[in-house]
Write an enzyme that holds these catalytic residues in place. Structure first.
Site, short mmCIF file in Angstrom:
data_model
loop_
_atom_site.label_atom_id
_atom_site.label_comp_id
_atom_site.label_asym_id
_atom_site.label_seq_id
_atom_site.Cartn_x
_atom_site.Cartn_y
_atom_site.Cartn_z
N GLU A 193 38.18 -21.65 19.12
CA GLU A 193 38.54 -22.76 18.22
C GLU A 193 39.60 -22.33 17.22
O GLU A 193 39.40 -22.38 16.00
CB GLU A 193 37.29 -23.31 17.51
N GLU A 313 31.66 -25.06 25.47
CA GLU A 313 30.64 -25.51 24.49
C GLU A 313 30.45 -27.00 24.72
O GLU A 313 31.40 -27.77 24.61
CB GLU A 313 31.08 -25.25 23.05
O1 AHR Z 1 28.03 -23.71 18.90
C1 AHR Z 1 28.11 -23.70 17.53
C2 AHR Z 1 29.53 -23.62 17.01
O2 AHR Z 1 30.21 -24.79 17.33
C3 AHR Z 1 30.39 -22.52 17.59
O3 AHR Z 1 30.27 -21.34 16.90
C4 AHR Z 1 31.77 -23.07 17.41
O4 AHR Z 1 32.67 -22.60 18.39
C5 AHR Z 1 31.60 -24.57 17.47
O5 AHR Z 1 32.27 -25.21 16.48
#
Ligand code: AHR
Length: 509
Positions: A193, A313
């Site tokens: 990110e 994710e």
């Molecule tokens: O999964 C939780 C968080 O969400 C992770 O650390 C991040 O990459 C995302 O924003």
């Protein structure tokens, strides 16, 4: 006596619908197998966050909780049942603050530091411990490197430490730390990110940084990780797929599902009304368009399909039960099981472009497989969905058409009633997965396989009376899959899918 209540006939404890269920037709073409569903689509994410790693999985070798070299036996045993193909570690946002040297060498010499002001990161789980876990699971490793607070040298050293054969000083250090043989890193991610927690960068700047980092990730030819660029929205995918052609195996995106319309007003994990049932499922279905949008850009910039869209994710993110905590612990209900299943169907649909996804997260964080409390452990409805879908790992997708689908409407929102996916698995069987999104009405599904007379179906169904049915430490078996079977009659197979259910069956051909 039967009583009619809210359109249901209440028969003692069992409620049966008074309305005739709709007849949906599904046709599968078993003669035209499509792309393979990469098993890594069923990957997991284990971030050093909350109790996701420490307590949830790692208790240390001296713990009273039964463990193998520090990893909980109950949790590892349960995860093995999921045939976890891939684990992403150590983050997430945590990756961009993680310095790998803190996590190697004798445990008692490793520094302690604090992450997020909440959980003490004792660095007991470092590179060697992570690989011990994935060896026990039989999974591949997806290691995420630190761009945010690291350096090219540090990342280059880590990859060398993990992958180099003897002869390199870092391979010797690895051997000194107990591991002669190189580790196998299937995927290595350059940052996380970068548009946010990884440094608030612009995509063009990250593309340059990526090239710089990637140039120095030296691994022997026979042990080279596939390198992943960390993406964002479609602009990021556009820039990265143009700038990093030939230098990346995949661009990652993150897509969470919320209950409700906005992040700020998102709903809770339990005790929700039907409005949040349908909005959560409708939000899940947005994944299809998101993949299409990113896919269209990739098709333009990468027509050879060399760059994968890695959804590393995804899953539900509810309002925090404990707003003062940054641990992202949440309960997990039947609704999450449907979110997982609908997501799988979309991933299968895009099997060619989506070779890997890792759900956030494996234990105790966000849409988890497992929840723990000290020595106790419960399996969530999401766990059971992953378990039911194991046959789809590395299976060949089969074209499937749904005719006369029902729809499920509440207020201004309408979503398809039935979602389905079919594949020919490695065991030779034809598997069909079905989701009925309607929380009230069961549905009859007529199944037809071109060129074959299907004799029946057998598998499992996951459903419950309540939309937020879930398992607790007190009632760990409140919701779990039940066996299901159906037989063809007069040459026709009809499957009754209960309301709010996930079903996976093998068809008897
Ligand atoms: O999964 C939780 C968080 O969400 C992770 O650390 C991040 O990459 C995302 O924003």
């Amino acid at each position: 006596m039967n009583i009619i209540k809210h359109g249901l006939v209440v028969l003692g404890m069992i409620a049966a619908p008074v309305f005739a269920a709709g007849q949906v037709s599904i046709s599968i073409d078993a003669g035209k197998p499509g792309p393979v569903i990469n098993k890594n689509v069923y990957g997991q994410f284990a971030e050093n966050l909350g109790t996701g790693v420490y307590q949830g999985m790692w208790v240390g070798p001296k713990s009273n909780i039964p463990n193998t070299r520090g990893w909980r036996n109950d949790v590892v045993g349960a995860l093995k049942e999921l045939h976890v193909p891939l684990v992403r570690w150590p983050g997430g946002c945590f990756a961009d603050t993680y310095h790998w040297r803190d996590g190697v060498g004798p445990q008692d010499t490793r520094p302690s530091n604090v992450n997020g002001g909440e959980v003490e990161v004792i660095n007991a789980v470092g590179t060697h411990e992570f690989f011990d876990l994935i060896d026990m699971l039989g999974a591949d490793a997806y290691v995420n490197g630190n761009v945010g607070t690291g350096s090219v040298q540090e990342m280059s050293d880590w990859v060398e430490y993990m992958t180099a054969d003897g002869g390199s000083p870092l391979a010797r250090l690895r051997a000194q730390n107990g591991r002669e043989k190189p580790f196998k890193v299937a995927y290595f991610g350059i940052g996380n990110e970068l548009w946010g927690c990884g440094g608030n960068l612009k995509p063009e700047y990250y593309a340059n940084l990526y090239s710089n980092y990637e140039t120095f990730l030296r691994a022997p030819k026979h042990n080279k990780p596939k390198i992943i660029a960390s993406g964002g929205d479609t602009t990021w995918t556009d820039v990265l797929s143009r700038e990093l052609k030939g230098r990346t195996t995949g661009i990652s995106i993150h897509q969470y599902t919320i209950a409700g319309a906005t992040w700020e007003t998102k709903g809770a994990a339990l005790g929700f009304k039907e409005g949040e049932w349908i909005s959560t499922l409708a939000n899940t279905l947005k994944m299809d368009q998101i993949i299409k949008d990113h896919g269209a850009i990739l098709d333009k910039n990468d027509p050879e399909k060399k760059i994968g869209l890695m959804i590393d994710e995804w899953g539900t993110w509810y309002a925090d039960a404990d707003a003062s905590s940054s641990a992202l612990y949440q309960q997990n209900s039947l609704r999450d099981a449907l979110v997982a299943a609908l997501s799988f169907h979309i991933f299968h649909e895009h099997a060619e472009r989506v070779p890997m996804t890792t759900i956030a997260q494996m234990v105790n964080v966000l849409q988890a497989m497992i929840l723990t409390d000290k020595e106790k452990m419960v399996l969530t409805p999401t766990y059971y969905t992953f378990q039911m879908y194991v046959p789809f790992q590395d299976a060949k997708t089969l074209p499937l058409a749904i005719k006369d689908n029902t729809s499920y409407t509440l207020g201004a929102t309408t979503i398809p009633g039935v979602s389905a996916t079919a594949a020919r698995a490695k065991d030779g069987k034809l598997y069909l997965a079905l989701v009925n999104t309607d929380p009230h009405q069961p549905v009859d599904v007529a199944v037809d396989v071109a060129g074959t007379k299907v004799k029946g179906a057998a598998g499992k169904v996951l459903t419950s009376a309540a939309m937020d049915a879930h398992n607790t430490f007190q009632y760990p078996q409140a919701i779990k899959p039940a066996p299901f079977s159906a037989r063809a009659a007069g040459g026709k197979l009809s499957i009754k899918v209960p309301a709010k259910a996930v079903m996976v069956v093998a068809l008897v051909e």
